[in-house]
Design an enzyme around this catalytic site. Structure first.
Site, PDB file in Angstrom:
ATOM      1  N   CYS A  83       0.318  -1.484  -0.081  1.00 40.14           N
ATOM      2  CA  CYS A  83      -0.010  -0.072  -0.136  1.00 40.14           C
ATOM      3  C   CYS A  83       0.844   1.651  -0.144  1.00 40.14           C
ATOM      4  O   CYS A  83       0.583   2.672  -0.467  1.00 40.14           O
ATOM      5  CB  CYS A  83      -1.387   0.189   0.669  1.00 40.14           C
ATOM      6  SG  CYS A  83      -1.353  -1.894   1.625  1.00 40.14           S
ATOM      7  N   HIS A 332      -9.664   3.765  -0.730  1.00 41.81           N
ATOM      8  CA  HIS A 332      -8.009   3.518  -1.000  1.00 41.81           C
ATOM      9  C   HIS A 332      -7.863   2.539  -1.827  1.00 41.81           C
ATOM     10  O   HIS A 332      -7.259   0.602  -1.828  1.00 41.81           O
ATOM     11  CB  HIS A 332      -7.385   2.917   0.758  1.00 41.81           C
ATOM     12  CG  HIS A 332      -6.196   2.203   0.840  1.00 41.81           C
ATOM     13  ND1 HIS A 332      -5.257   2.966  -0.063  1.00 41.81           N
ATOM     14  CD2 HIS A 332      -5.776   1.741   1.366  1.00 41.81           C
ATOM     15  CE1 HIS A 332      -3.689   1.931   0.710  1.00 41.81           C
ATOM     16  NE2 HIS A 332      -4.497   1.189   1.405  1.00 41.81           N
TER      17      HIS A 332
END
Ligand code: ZN
Lengths: 386, 131
Positions: A83, A332
């Site tokens: 991420c 996200h």
């Protein structure tokens, strides 16, 4: 090292973009950044993407994205750090310009996460954890952050309402972001009563599954002046790692990679945390934002939850966090998140954040913290208006 | 989980075999080729103790497909009596009664079944000590 500035930013409306392809969402954001910068060419392009392979079955993004962006024979590469892939792309673009190897570089991040089932997305995301000693035993990503939350609550007395305060604040900010996936407000009661995912974390403690991209263009300060853009300088870049498995860290109520990456960025920038006016941080879960604000030194260990509850991280607070809405409200798309954080920092420093979320006391220095896995890697960047 | 990956992990998971650094004494589970504390490259094999204390836990209610049948189930990190920490499921318990600090014992259990290959995977789980 040459002075580097961000001269262009681009982002598209994030969400479940079933009608758009992986390559299209990337190119949309990239073209927006090129238009914003007003550059006539790129020397190279770094693409942050966590898992094109598992989400859409596509690797070799350097070739694909350069081709679809109409950049014949461009030097283009993809970097991965779970991420934190977007933050890593930004760091590599910064290094390339600073070193003198290239003059104009695009850092862009992309992820298309909704083309697979929920279970497929869970599987792909879990590859950022220790497959053989965490995922094997049934740990999920919310589960790993839940382990941190339980430990933080036990050690410091962090409460349900403190976690909820983070979600409420980020959705409030995100409600003013036209690019956010979930631009609506939530109440404390809605968070407290939402479905339990991995105790103590509920669905409204979690960031969503998102399709989206973001892009920024970096160049030398000299070229930036010629382009006539506001000069937003990159003054610090820090990168650090920690054990991939949560249970192998001596203290799971802090994020050591974040602390170390921040120290490196502060050293390069010759600044300290009290010099920073605001930050975009990695709130993949509400507990993550609380622990990150402590690990960065904004609040003492164990005090991050209380600070959130008191409004110290709100738009009018003493240290605004996630003015964009954060991962929680904005969305996200894992590989794009770190680049989108830079987009928001630049907007705030230019004074152009939309719909009333622009900080009133015009900020001069902003920070972005982007984290991979359960904190196994972190990128920290500091930007300043010249 | 694929068969080759399973086979490689047998000694560690089935017999709790760890590596102890011959220079600084730090114990690594699973074993490593180089000590992350002192950089030494020689280890002796040690067997982990089978009791410890729960440092933290979570009850997973939204489970991945291999674990759906077990949900809700608890996972936790325990510190064993020699200081080594492991992540595993907490089995044979009322998931609502778990507490930080509770004593657990390690037991050998079936962990999951791979959907495609049908490979049965075994390993360790924590069980609250009084059961
Ligand atoms: Zn050693």
């Amino acid at each position: 090292m040459r002075d580097v500035a961000v001269v262009g930013i681009g982002i598209n409306k994030w969400g479940e973009l079933w009608e758009k392809s992986f390559r299209d969402i990337y190119v949309e954001a990239a073209l927006a950044a090129i238009n914003d910068a007003g550059v006539d060419h790129l020397d190279s392009m770094i693409i942050g993407c966590m898992s094109g392979g598992l989400f859409v079955g596509q690797e070799h993004l350097g070739s694909l994205m350069a081709d679809y962006l109409g950049q014949k024979h461009l030097a283009a590469s993809r970097v991965e750090s779970a991420c934190a892939s977007g933050g890593l792309a930004f760091r590599h673009a910064f290094i390339e310009v600073a070193s003198g190897i290239s003059d104009i570089v695009m850092a862009a991040g992309v992820e298309k996460m909704t083309d697979v089932s929920g279970d497929g997305a869970t599987y792909a995301l879990a590859t950022a954890a220790d497959q053989e000693y965490e995922v094997f035993h049934g740990a999920t990503f919310p589960g790993l952050y839940a382990l941190m939350a339980t430990a933080h609550m036990h050690k410091y007395g962090t409460t349900r309402d403190m976690l909820s305060a983070v979600a409420v604040k980020n959705h409030f900010n995100g409600s003013m972001n036209p690019f956010a996936q979930y631009p609506f407000k939530v109440t404390k009661e809605e968070v407290n009563d939402s479905v339990m995912v991995a105790s103590p974390l509920r669905i409204l403690d979690c960031s969503p599954i998102t399709d989206g991209a973001a892009a920024v263009i970096l160049t030398t300060v000299d070229i930036a002046k010629k382009l006539g853009k506001p000069i937003i300088k990159v003054i610090g870049s820090g990168h650090a790692t920690d054990s991939i498995a949560l249970h192998q860290r001596p203290d799971i109520t802090t994020l050591k990679a974040t602390t170390v990456a921040a120290e490196k960025a502060f050293k390069m920038a010759n600044k300290k945390i009290t010099d920073i006016n605001f930050a975009e941080v990695h709130d993949c879960f509400t507990i993550a934002e609380i622990i990150v604000t402590e690990s960065l030194g904004i609040f003492p260990a164990g005090k991050g939850g209380e600070a959130a509850l008191k409004g110290e991280t709100g738009l009018e607070g003493r240290f605004p966090i996630n003015t964009s809405g954060g991962l929680k409200s904005k969305g996200h798309p894992v590989g794009a998140t770190g680049v989108a954080q830079i987009v928001e920092v630049v907007k705030q420093l230019r004074g152009t954040a939309e719909n009333g979320r622009q900080l009133k006391k015009q900020p001069k220095i902003g920070m972005a913290q982007n984290m991979g896995g359960s904190g196994g890697s972190t990128l920290v960047h500091i930007l300043e208006v010249a | 989980m694929f068969p080759a990956r399973e086979h490689r992990e047998y000694p560690h998971r089935y017999r709790l075999e760890a590596g102890k650094c011959k220079k600084c004494g730090k114990i690594f589970f699973p074993h490593r080729l180089i000590c992350s504390e002192c950089g030494h490259r020689e280890f002796e094999k040690v067997i982990l103790p089978d009791t410890g204390k729960l440092l933290t836990f979570s009850v997973i209610r939204v489970a991945p497909s291999q674990f759906v049948d077990q949900a809700p189930y608890a996972i936790g990190i325990a510190e064993l009596t020699n200081g080594v920490r492991l992540l595993a499921q907490v089995a044979d318990c009322d998931v609502d009664s778990l507490k930080v600090g509770m004593e657990v014992r390690i037991e050998f259990r079936r962990i999951q079944t791979d959907g495609h290959a049908g490979v049965l995977s075994y390993g360790y789980k924590f069980v609250p000590k009084w059961y």
